[in-house]
Design a protein around this motif. Structure first.
Motif, PDB file in Angstrom:
ATOM      1  N   ASN A 124      18.140  -1.904  -8.161  1.00 44.71           N
ATOM      2  CA  ASN A 124      17.001  -0.994  -8.045  1.00 44.71           C
ATOM      3  C   ASN A 124      15.929  -1.303  -9.086  1.00 44.71           C
ATOM      4  N   GLY A 125      16.358  -1.674 -10.299  1.00 47.95           N
ATOM      5  CA  GLY A 125      15.382  -2.040 -11.324  1.00 47.95           C
ATOM      6  C   GLY A 125      14.542  -3.240 -10.907  1.00 47.95           C
TER       7      GLY A 125
ATOM      8  N   SER B  75      14.065  -4.199  -7.825  1.00 46.96           N
ATOM      9  CA  SER B  75      13.254  -3.798  -6.661  1.00 46.96           C
ATOM     10  C   SER B  75      11.955  -3.158  -7.116  1.00 46.96           C
ATOM     11  N   HIS B  76      12.042  -2.316  -8.149  1.00 44.73           N
ATOM     12  CA  HIS B  76      10.830  -1.654  -8.635  1.00 44.73           C
ATOM     13  C   HIS B  76       9.883  -2.621  -9.327  1.00 44.73           C
TER      14      HIS B  76
ATOM     15  N   HIS C 110       7.056  -7.290  -6.018  1.00 44.09           N
ATOM     16  CA  HIS C 110       5.954  -7.045  -5.096  1.00 44.09           C
ATOM     17  C   HIS C 110       6.400  -7.217  -3.657  1.00 44.09           C
TER      18      HIS C 110
ATOM     19  N   ARG D  35      14.840  -7.864   6.453  1.00 46.89           N
ATOM     20  CA  ARG D  35      13.864  -6.779   6.359  1.00 46.89           C
ATOM     21  C   ARG D  35      12.922  -7.107   5.217  1.00 46.89           C
TER      22      ARG D  35
ATOM     23  N   LEU E 220       9.862  -5.878   2.855  1.00 49.11           N
ATOM     24  CA  LEU E 220       9.195  -4.659   2.368  1.00 49.11           C
ATOM     25  C   LEU E 220       8.138  -5.055   1.362  1.00 49.11           C
TER      26      LEU E 220
ATOM     27  N   ARG F  61       5.564  -4.067  -1.510  1.00 51.22           N
ATOM     28  CA  ARG F  61       5.390  -2.995  -2.485  1.00 51.22           C
ATOM     29  C   ARG F  61       4.082  -3.142  -3.247  1.00 51.22           C
TER      30      ARG F  61
ATOM     31  N   PRO G 279       0.518  -2.342  -3.771  1.00 53.92           N
ATOM     32  CA  PRO G 279      -0.449  -1.370  -3.260  1.00 53.92           C
ATOM     33  C   PRO G 279      -1.872  -1.900  -3.299  1.00 53.92           C
TER      34      PRO G 279
ATOM     35  N   PRO H 120      -3.938  -0.237   0.109  1.00 54.49           N
ATOM     36  CA  PRO H 120      -3.228   0.949   0.589  1.00 54.49           C
ATOM     37  C   PRO H 120      -3.956   1.622   1.747  1.00 54.49           C
ATOM     38  N   THR H 121      -3.410   1.482   2.912  1.00 52.94           N
ATOM     39  CA  THR H 121      -3.951   2.193   4.072  1.00 52.94           C
ATOM     40  C   THR H 121      -2.795   2.866   4.778  1.00 52.94           C
ATOM     41  N   THR H 122      -3.094   3.905   5.493  1.00 50.44           N
ATOM     42  CA  THR H 122      -2.004   4.616   6.156  1.00 50.44           C
ATOM     43  C   THR H 122      -1.476   3.842   7.346  1.00 50.44           C
TER      44      THR H 122
ATOM     45  N   ARG I 120       4.318  -1.297   6.228  1.00 54.03           N
ATOM     46  CA  ARG I 120       4.930  -1.433   4.925  1.00 54.03           C
ATOM     47  C   ARG I 120       6.160  -2.315   5.001  1.00 54.03           C
TER      48      ARG I 120
ATOM     49  N   VAL J 128      12.021   2.962  -4.275  1.00 52.11           N
ATOM     50  CA  VAL J 128      11.705   1.590  -3.886  1.00 52.11           C
ATOM     51  C   VAL J 128      10.822   1.586  -2.640  1.00 52.11           C
TER      52      VAL J 128
ATOM     53  N   GLU K 152       6.342   3.610  -3.611  1.00 54.42           N
ATOM     54  CA  GLU K 152       6.017   3.394  -5.019  1.00 54.42           C
ATOM     55  C   GLU K 152       5.012   4.445  -5.494  1.00 54.42           C
TER      56      GLU K 152
ATOM     57  N   SER L 214       0.395   3.703  -7.682  1.00 51.34           N
ATOM     58  CA  SER L 214      -0.959   3.931  -7.170  1.00 51.34           C
ATOM     59  C   SER L 214      -1.364   5.395  -7.318  1.00 51.34           C
TER      60      SER L 214
ATOM     61  N   HIS M 127      11.539   6.249 -11.725  1.00 54.28           N
ATOM     62  CA  HIS M 127      12.135   5.658 -10.524  1.00 54.28           C
ATOM     63  C   HIS M 127      13.470   6.329 -10.279  1.00 54.28           C
TER      64      HIS M 127
ATOM     65  N   GLU N  91      16.014   6.134  -8.352  1.00 51.44           N
ATOM     66  CA  GLU N  91      17.313   5.515  -8.094  1.00 51.44           C
ATOM     67  C   GLU N  91      17.990   4.972  -9.344  1.00 51.44           C
ATOM     68  N   LEU N  92      17.255   4.928 -10.450  1.00 60.08           N
ATOM     69  CA  LEU N  92      17.757   4.223 -11.629  1.00 60.08           C
ATOM     70  C   LEU N  92      18.593   5.085 -12.558  1.00 60.08           C
TER      71      LEU N  92
ATOM     72  N   GLY O   7       4.747   5.529   7.769  1.00 61.21           N
ATOM     73  CA  GLY O   7       3.639   4.924   7.045  1.00 61.21           C
ATOM     74  C   GLY O   7       2.760   5.889   6.290  1.00 61.21           C
ATOM     75  N   GLN O   8       3.041   7.174   6.333  1.00 64.88           N
ATOM     76  CA  GLN O   8       2.230   8.175   5.650  1.00 64.88           C
ATOM     77  C   GLN O   8       3.001   8.718   4.457  1.00 64.88           C
TER      78      GLN O   8
ATOM     79  N   SER P  96      -3.042   9.871   0.710  1.00 67.26           N
ATOM     80  CA  SER P  96      -3.144   8.416   0.644  1.00 67.26           C
ATOM     81  C   SER P  96      -4.064   8.081  -0.518  1.00 67.26           C
ATOM     82  N   VAL P  97      -3.787   6.942  -1.141  1.00 71.88           N
ATOM     83  CA  VAL P  97      -4.613   6.468  -2.243  1.00 71.88           C
ATOM     84  C   VAL P  97      -5.542   5.418  -1.681  1.00 71.88           C
TER      85      VAL P  97
END
Lengths: 217, 299
Positions: A149-150, A152-153, A156, A177, A179, A181, A183, A186-188, A192, B17, B20, B23, B151, B153-154, B178-179, B201-202
């Motif tokens: 997890n560390g 993962s955070h 990017h 998969r 993912l 990360r 930002p 950032p759009t809705t 992701r 994760v 995030e 932002s 975070h 999960e940590l 996605g929202q 949203s940012v």
């Protein structure tokens, strides 16, 4: 369960994206710096070392950090010809970090090592790091969970490879998969994450959408 | 809706994760800077260039940045590392805030919590508000906002619970389709409900776009003007005992409770024949065979 002891570091500069990259040639011309953990660990135990060995922690009962390993990475990135780097945009490949946990290092020590590598490789040298971590799915393995997890955070981009939920298949070896990360946009509506299935071939991997394997079409 | 962003005290931004929180942290920093507050940032996880990306030059010039990313553990020994390590950097930052409204951003609390004892970190956070209050400018609760990125999960329940107990507000990030959503828990509610969910949203310029809470996701909160209803007021059974009923209950001897009186009664043979007998009245359908009483069982 015995864990294969292999901690290898590769530092490559501007690697070729074509098939059939010759690592031997790359190593000879200095494009590839390869630390083979399994072989190198023998030196730690059976040969006298004048300087701290990158895997010095194997000899120490209470090794607190992986600073010697980081120093090895930093030295490998230093320019060699007249102060100018012969190669640009380094890539650090680490295979794999979970082995360092098995060898007795704590999760925070491994995270500190990657932190310093990020500062040098990503920030100072404008390169990238690709690190492999295993996820055994064991929720009671706290150290591995902290490491996973560390990392993962700090990442990017996360590529999560896992088997098919339906079981073994000869033509589809697993699913990946992806993912994002970062930002940065950032759009809705932005995707992701994406999931692909894949088949590992001789020297490459072929990706396809779920259920769209060429074998079943 | 904008009143939700009037955050003071310790604010935990709990991200994951999948969702995030950096932002959102930067968006709140921008809002504080535009509001004329001092903004101090302790950057541990990303480089200063990466953190400042997205802020325009006027905002960047207002940010006081403490770089703990380049050499947090003094491995390089160049003398450029912040003295005292991570804890020293946090304590030094507390001392450099001027009186007046201040926003302190910790990127991240998780990084500090993994490397510092939880108690030391909590003490440093408490000292931050005390020191700021001592410097004048009004009660720290109104002047100081500490945004801590965590975070989730940590950390285990212990450290997380310790930080939650210090926090005035917890913002838990999540989302669907996605929202992104923010589940906001205020521990000292004043004019806003204690629990609220917002979709947000940012934007690329780090402005915060709040979209309100969807009806299905919002948590019901009690209306302070409605008197609380006694839950046991309309029951069809009695939950309470009168004094007489309680005395009768206390004096009752349970059938299997072995007391000395019962023991004596069992040891003394009772006068006369046995007082208990079993009477059996067979039904008309019963077919009793004295020689094979179990004949009807078909076993």
């Amino acid at each position: 369960m015995p864990t294969q002891m292999a901690a290898s570091l590769c530092i490559t500069f501007s690697p070729s994206t074509s098939k059939g990259v010759s690592l031997t040639v790359a190593r000879e011309c200095g494009q590839l710096v390869f630390l083979e953990g399994l072989k190198s660990s023998v030196d730690v135990f059976f040969r006298a070392q004048a300087e701290p060995h990158p895997l010095q922690f194997l000899r120490e009962a209470n090794a607190e950090n992986l600073q010697p390993l980081y120093e090895f990475v930093r030295e490998a990135l230093k320019p060699v010809d007249d102060g100018e780097a012969a190669w640009r945009c380094p890539v650090l490949l680490v295979d794999d970090l979970s082995v360092l946990l098995s060898l007795g290092m704590g999760a925070v020590a491994v995270l500190d090592f990657i932190h310093y590598c990020r500062a040098t490789v990503c920030w100072e040298r404008k390169g990238n790091i690709v690190a492999l971590v295993h996820d055994s799915g064991d929720t009671e393995d706290e150290e591995n969970n902290i490491l996973l997890n560390g990392l993962s955070h700090q990442s990017h981009l996360i590529l999560r490879a896992e088997g098919l939920p339906t079981g073994f298949c000869r033509d589809v070896h697993g699913q990946l998969r992806i993912l994002w990360r970062t930002p940065s946009q950032p759009t809705t509506q932005r995707d992701r994450s994406l999931t692909y299935q894949y088949k590992i071939q001789d020297r490459s991997v072929s990706f396809f959408a779920k259920g769209m394997s060429p074998a079943v079409l | 809706m904008e009143s939700v962003l009037a955050l003071r005290g310790l604010v935990l931004l709990r991200d994951s994760v999948e969702w995030e929180g950096r932002s959102l942290l930067k968006a709140l920093i921008k809002k504080a800077a535009l509001g004329g507050e001092q903004v101090h940032i302790l950057g541990c996880e990303v480089s200063e260039e990466e953190f400042r990306a997205g802020f325009d030059s006027s905002i960047n010039s207002r940010l006081v940045y403490y770089d703990l990313f380049r050499d947090p553990l003094n491995w390089a020994q160049t003398g450029e590392a912040l003295p005292g390590g991570p804890l020293g950097a946090l304590q030094a930052m507390c001392k450099r805030t001027d009186p007046g409204p201040v926003t302190v951003a910790l990127d991240s609390l998780s990084w500090l919590l993994l490397r510092l004892p939880c108690a030391a970190l909590c003490q440093a956070l408490c000292a931050m508000s005390r020191q700021h209050a001592c410097r004048g400018g009004g009660p720290a609760a109104e002047q100081l906002c500490v945004l801590g990125l965590l975070h989730r999960e940590l950390h285990g329940p212990g450290p997380t619970g310790a930080l939650s107990s210090l926090a005035q507000t917890e913002v838990t990030l999540g989302g669907t389709a996605g929202q992104a959503s923010a589940h906001i828990l205020c521990r000292r509610p004043r004019q806003r409900p204690p629990l609220e969910t917002l979709w947000f949203s940012v934007l690329p310029d780090l402005s915060l776009d709040l979209q309100g809470g969807p009806p299905l996701e919002s948590q019901p909160h009690p209306d302070p003007h409605t008197p609380q209803v006694e839950p046991a007021s309309h029951l069809t059974f009695n939950l309470h005992l009168s004094k007489r009923e309680r005395e009768a209950k206390d004096s009752l001897t349970l059938p299997f409770q072995f007391s000395s009186e019962k023991q004596q009664a069992l040891l003394r043979p009772g006068p006369g024949p046995a007082t208990s007998r079993i009477f059996y009245e067979p039904d008309a359908f019963d077919d009793l065979d004295p020689e094979d009483p179990d004949g009807d069982l078909d076993v």
